[in-house]
Design a protein around this motif. Structure first.
Motif, PDB file in Angstrom:
ATOM      1  N   ARG A 210     -85.406  58.050  -0.280  1.00 52.91           N
ATOM      2  CA  ARG A 210     -84.683  57.982   0.987  1.00 52.91           C
ATOM      3  C   ARG A 210     -83.690  56.826   0.999  1.00 52.91           C
ATOM      4  N   LEU A 211     -84.002  55.700   0.374  1.00 50.68           N
ATOM      5  CA  LEU A 211     -83.086  54.561   0.306  1.00 50.68           C
ATOM      6  C   LEU A 211     -81.828  54.897  -0.488  1.00 50.68           C
ATOM      7  N   LEU A 214     -79.575  56.954   1.766  1.00 46.13           N
ATOM      8  CA  LEU A 214     -78.986  56.151   2.834  1.00 46.13           C
ATOM      9  C   LEU A 214     -77.905  55.214   2.298  1.00 46.13           C
ATOM     10  N   ARG A 215     -78.090  54.659   1.085  1.00 46.15           N
ATOM     11  CA  ARG A 215     -77.066  53.778   0.506  1.00 46.15           C
ATOM     12  C   ARG A 215     -75.770  54.545   0.275  1.00 46.15           C
ATOM     13  N   VAL A 218     -73.971  54.989   3.660  1.00 43.15           N
ATOM     14  CA  VAL A 218     -73.329  53.769   4.155  1.00 43.15           C
ATOM     15  C   VAL A 218     -72.019  53.497   3.407  1.00 43.15           C
ATOM     16  N   LYS A 388     -75.778  54.003  10.323  1.00 45.57           N
ATOM     17  CA  LYS A 388     -76.322  54.271   8.991  1.00 45.57           C
ATOM     18  C   LYS A 388     -76.748  52.995   8.298  1.00 45.57           C
ATOM     19  N   ARG A 389     -76.001  51.911   8.520  1.00 43.60           N
ATOM     20  CA  ARG A 389     -76.369  50.633   7.901  1.00 43.60           C
ATOM     21  C   ARG A 389     -77.697  50.117   8.496  1.00 43.60           C
ATOM     22  N   TYR A 392     -80.544  52.068   7.043  1.00 43.08           N
ATOM     23  CA  TYR A 392     -80.752  51.628   5.668  1.00 43.08           C
ATOM     24  C   TYR A 392     -81.534  50.310   5.614  1.00 43.08           C
ATOM     25  N   GLN A 393     -81.186  49.358   6.476  1.00 48.58           N
ATOM     26  CA  GLN A 393     -81.896  48.076   6.507  1.00 48.58           C
ATOM     27  C   GLN A 393     -83.360  48.257   6.912  1.00 48.58           C
ATOM     28  N   LEU A 396     -85.213  49.678   4.047  1.00 48.29           N
ATOM     29  CA  LEU A 396     -85.354  48.668   3.008  1.00 48.29           C
ATOM     30  C   LEU A 396     -86.522  47.718   3.332  1.00 48.29           C
TER      31      LEU A 396
END
Length: 722
Positions: A210-211, A214-215, A218, A388-389, A392-393, A396
């Protein structure tokens, strides 16, 4: 049943109670000694009810319940068959030899019987020879049997408001009991750790995938924002776009110009409304010169007003003051005109500044409108990139927490491992024997109470009247052992006592029992031996004679005469048998009681057939003569259930007084004895309850007495013909 009645019954039946307690205690002791020895070990497991700190982990692993529900869930896991099977295989419990001892011996004894019953049932249920055997039957699984035995001897305990789970196991040896508990708790913790590790690994794999997605999203959003800026030419600072800042500045300039114009116009309107005179102008125009002239005008006006009152109209001083006042007023008007002119110039300047600011605002607004649509598009792209950022954070951070979760301790830990017990479980044989003795005692007591309630004796006048349907004329107390024959003497020694008064009331009540006529002849009988009929007959006869009545007491119980114990042995050849056989006269056979004057006809037990004497014509003539010569004739007869003499004697009686012993003779015997008497006598029958415990006397049938003085000595009546 009252408590006193219960205690009395148990005391009377103390030997059967003790015997039942001894037998039950011995059986319990023998059974405890014959049972195989068992050992129980206990271990404590702490289940920490911590919440799952990783929400993403709950998407893969089911959420753990909280509180007591969580503890009971873990207890059910400890009872699971799979966990028990792992312990059985680990410890080799399926390879244990069969048990020997008392239980095995009993099983060997009943095994042939069990086999025969099983074969018989199978033969009855079978439909043909092919059904004797089950094709493809699976062989006996020792592991399954061992698992069933383990779960049967396993106990998992939980308590409210506690996170501790108690694990107990009972086995034939101390080592096995402790080994099973420790192995079960160890297997449970290992299973939890493995499940947690597997869940964490699955969560890490899912979060990593998933990361990466998402990266990429972004980076794509950032590239779209940069391309849009280059295409539209939008310039931005940290506070926003340039066009937006310029528009804000111009709007502020217009607002300030409007405020200045409003303030100048307000001052001009105030000056114009006052017309240059009055206090309103002074307040609107704050010029120091005008204020000074106003003060001087006030001073001159006050002086002129004073002169007008003191001096004449054409006085020089008054005229000079008025001229000076007019001069000051002209100066004030000149100054106000100057101020008004200045205010008009300020209003014109404010209008010019406002027009300039509005022109600049219009130009800036037209410029800002051209870039508004571009800014809206840029704002939408920026918001999408920020969202989206942020996602993502967040993922993470969760990924880092998931990696750390694999190193955490398990949610359950052993706080007290099981140790091999040095003493067998269960109570000692002595304690079991005592408990069984008490159980046997209670069971026997219950049987005695139930027997008393179903087939017991009468213990109250109310029950006696309700069951027999015959009225009760009184109750007499028990005097204790060794004093059974003391009542005939007691009624003379204490003529005003409760017993004496009760017997007097009984004598009066018997008059109403005789069907309206005088109860001249009263038969006193009972159902069995020991109910106190002879005591009642002799006491009633003695007291009646002491009260002045002419009374004859005849002992018709020629088989077991009891009155000689009270009045002494009859004279030789002067008994009722001799009178009925014609050997002596009635007046010669009658004995006179020296203390009461009672006439007594006693028996010497010389007849071989007493019933024939009672049925004879001589007995009927004896009764008829006694009726004529005595006011009261009392017949003491044998018990009804022993011989039929009382049935014959009832035919010569006006009334029957039936003595019933308190808690002595069973109700069935009393009812049967009353049934044997002639039906015609039931209307002329009354009962008297004897040997009643003093605390249980019926207050409606017993008199407490009113005085303690003895009865006076009365003149005794001589015997007939004496």
């Amino acid at each position: 049943m009252r408590l006193t009645d219960l205690l009395s019954l148990l005391w009377q039946r103390k030997l059967p109670l003790l015997l039942a307690a001894m037998v039950a205690g011995v059986l319990g002791f023998v059974a405890t000694k014959a049972m195989p020895v068992r050992f129980t070990s206990e271990g404590l497991l702490l289940v920490e009810a911590r919440d799952q700190a990783i929400p993403e982990l709950n998407q893969i692993a089911a959420a753990q319940p909280l509180g007591m529900q969580r503890i009971r869930t873990e207890a059910d896991i400890l009872r699971s068959r799979q966990l028990s099977a792992d312990v059985v295989r680990e410890l080799g419990l399926d390879q244990k030899p069969e048990k020997e001892g008392f239980g095995a011996a009993i099983g060997a004894l009943i095994a042939p019987v069990t086999e025969w019953v099983r074969d018989s049932v199978a033969s009855l249920m079978s439909t043909g020879p092919e059904s004797d055997q089950v094709p493809g039957a699976a062989p006996l699984d020792k592991v399954a049997l061992a698992v069933e035995g383990l779960q049967k001897n396993l106990s998992i305990g939980v308590s409210e408001n506690s996170n501790v789970v108690v694990v107990r196991y009972t086995a034939d040896t101390a080592e096995e009991s402790s080994n099973v508990v420790n192995a079960l708790m160890g297997r449970y913790i290992n299973q939890e750790v493995n499940a947690k590790r597997d869940t964490t690994m699955q969560a890490n794999e899912w979060l990593t995938e998933r990361l990466n997605v998402l990266r990429q999203e972004v980076d794509s959003a950032d590239r779209r924002i940069q391309e849009y800026r280059e295409r539209t030419g939008l310039l931005e600072t940290s506070q926003g776009s340039i066009s937006t800042l310029q528009l804000g500045e111009q709007q502020n300039r217009v607002a300030v110009a409007r405020q200045e114009l409003a303030r100048a116009q307000a001052a001009l309107d105030s000056a114009l409304r006052s017309g240059g005179r009055g206090s309103a102008a002074s307040e609107a125009l704050s010029s120091p010169v005008v204020q000074s002239l106003r003060d001087r005008e006030a001073e001159i006006g006050a002086r002129a007003a004073s002169m007008a009152q003191r001096l004449g109209r054409n006085h020089p001083d008054r005229l000079a003051a008025e001229a000076e006042l007019r001069d000051v007023q002209r100066q004030i008007g000149s100054e106000i005109g100057k101020v008004v002119t200045s205010l008009r110039r300020e209003v014109d300047a404010a209008r010019d500044r406002l027009a300039e600011a509005q022109s600049s605002l219009t130009s800036t607004t037209q410029t800002a409108r051209t870039g508004a649509q571009a800014e809206v598009g840029l704002l939408a792209l920026t918001r999408d990139a920020d969202a989206k950022r942020q996602i993502y954070q967040t993922f993470l951070t969760r990924a880092e927490q998931t990696r750390m979760a694999s190193a955490q301790f398990p949610l359950a830990r052993v706080i007290s491992p099981a140790v091999a017990p040095y003493r067998p479980s269960g109570p000692p044989a002595s304690v079991v024997a005592v408990f069984c003795a008490f159980v046997g005692l209670f069971i026997m007591g219950g049987i005695l109470v139930l027997r008393r309630l179903t087939h017991g004796a009468f213990n109250s006048v109310q029950d006696l009247v309700q069951l027999t349907g015959i009225q009760n004329v009184g109750s007499l107390p028990a005097l204790g052992r060794g004093r059974r024959n003391k009542m005939p003497a007691l009624v003379l020694d204490q003529g005003q006592s409760g017993i004496a008064e009760t017997l007097r009331a009984l004598r009066l009540n018997m008059q109403s029992v005789a069907g309206g006529g005088p109860a001249n002849t009263v038969l006193v009988t009972s159902s069995a031996i020991g109910d106190g009929k002879s005591t009642v007959a002799s006491s009633l006869a003695r007291l009646s004679a002491a009260d002045g009545l002419r009374v004859l007491l005849i002992e018709t119980d020629m088989r077991r005469p009891q009155l000689s114990q009270i009045f002494g042995a009859p004279w030789p050849g002067r008994s009722i048998e001799a009178v009925l056989n014609g050997e002596t006269r009635l007046e010669d056979a009658i004995q006179v009681d020296e203390r009461s004057g009672l006439h007594v006809l006693l028996s010497d037990r010389s007849s071989n057939n007493p019933q024939a004497l009672i049925e004879s014509r001589q007995f009927a003539e004896l009764i008829n003569r006694a009726r004529r010569e005595y006011r009261l004739v009392i017949l003491d007869s044998p018990p009804v259930m022993r011989v039929a003499d009382a049935v014959v004697l009832s035919q010569h009686s006006d009334a029957v007084l039936f003595a019933v012993g308190w808690e002595r003779t069973s109700r069935t015997v009393v009812m049967e004895a009353m049934r044997r008497l002639p039906r015609s006598m039931r209307a002329r029958m009354a009962t008297v309850m004897t040997r009643v415990r003093p605390g249980r006397l019926d207050p409606l049938g017993y008199y407490e007495g009113y005085a303690k003085s003895s009865a006076p000595d009365l003149k005794r009546l001589p015997a007939p013909g004496a």
